[in-house]
Design an enzyme around this catalytic site. Structure first.
Site, PDB file in Angstrom:
ATOM      1  CE1 TYR A  29      -4.362  -1.698   4.656  1.00 13.53           C
ATOM      2  CE2 TYR A  29      -3.404   0.492   4.416  1.00 13.53           C
ATOM      3  CZ  TYR A  29      -3.894  -0.666   3.853  1.00 13.53           C
ATOM      4  OH  TYR A  29      -3.905  -0.806   2.485  1.00 13.53           O
ATOM      5  CB  SER A  50      -0.880   0.027   1.257  1.00 10.37           C
ATOM      6  OG  SER A  50      -1.560   1.264   1.393  1.00 10.37           O
TER       7      SER A  50
END
Length: 272
Positions: A155, A142
């Site tokens: 995350y 990500s």
């Protein structure tokens, strides 16, 4: 590795980027085993595949379940033959909260899916791939794996771990038949916040009506799916999805503290 006539396992195949990656792989002639926690989502992917669904199997599996993942290579081989590659798109975020405000249960849930899910897949499929004439691994990290996003720190930490795991695999597998790609999506127009339980559908709708979502330029998931398959076929080391991911990659290396301040300014309103 050209995907035509290859057997691919694609996780997160029941929605969003994962679904579009499945459909793109099918369009290019691959045989695909779509994996997702949601049986309903997989059924919808099967429906959207239309005539191409003859080359698609679906597997309702939680990638955080090590035993279930360990059984996947054999289950897929029974339908399609030996697996030639896997693309791990599955991942979840948590509520937009500071670390101090997150419960351990929510932290563990994100770590189990994003980190241990990736490790489980690697350990299950790598022995199979090393015995194929040509094979490929692709993991979705990500933009949050290299740029700090307040409210998504846990995350981001899991996705940073996925990045280093994948780059480490690339180095370990040099000189073998297995290629490795790390994928970095920026903001992509998916339902990940709802699917992850980070927001409700009503909260997402309220945000859309307030114009808050319009602050963020988002890539369409169809574009993301195409870029991921392109990355596999080109044996790319990195794939950056979206102008935001590309820009922030440059900025975070040139002026990391300034980049962090820019992200905070954009995201602060979501922290409350």
């Amino acid at each position: 590795m050209k995907v035509a006539n290859k057997v691919l396992v694609i996780t997160g195949g029941g929605a969003g980027i994962g679904r579009e990656t499945v459909l793109e792989a099918l369009r290019r002639g691959a045989k695909v085993a779509a994996v997702d926690l949601s049986a309903d989502g997989l059924a919808e992917t099967q429906k959207l595949a239309g005539d191409l669904a003859t080359n698609l199997s679906v597997h309702a599996v939680n990638i955080a379940d090590r035993d279930a993942v360990a059984a996947l290579p054999e289950a897929v081989a029974k339908t399609h033959g030996a697996v030639d590659g896997y693309i791990n798109v599955a991942g979840i975020i948590h509520k937009f909260k500071r670390v101090d405000d997150l419960d351990f249960s929510e932290i563990e849930r994100v770590v189990n899916v994003n980190w241990w899910g990736t490790v489980n897949l690697t350990k299950a499929f790598l022995p199979v791939l090393l015995n194929r004439p040509e094979a490929h691994i692709a993991h979705v990290s990500s933009m949050g794996g290299y740029a700090p996003v307040p409210g998504q720190t846990i995350y981001g930490a899991t996705k940073a771990a996925v990045r280093l795991l994948t780059e480490g695999l690339h180095s370990e597998l040099m000189g073998t038949n297995v290629g490795v790609t790390t994928i970095f999506p920026g903001a992509v127009k998916t339902g990940i916040s709802i699917n992850s339980g980070a927001t409700t559908a009503a909260e997402a709708e309220k945000m859309a009506q307030s114009g808050e979502a319009a602050k963020f330029k988002m890539t369409e998931p169809t574009v993301a799916g195409k870029m991921i398959i392109d990355g596999v076929e080109n044996k790319s080391y990195h794939v950056f999805i979206g102008s935001d991911a590309k820009m922030m990659d440059r900025l975070i290396r040139l002026m990391p503290e300034r980049a962090a301040a820019i992200i905070y300014k954009q995201m602060a309103s979501l922290l409350g």
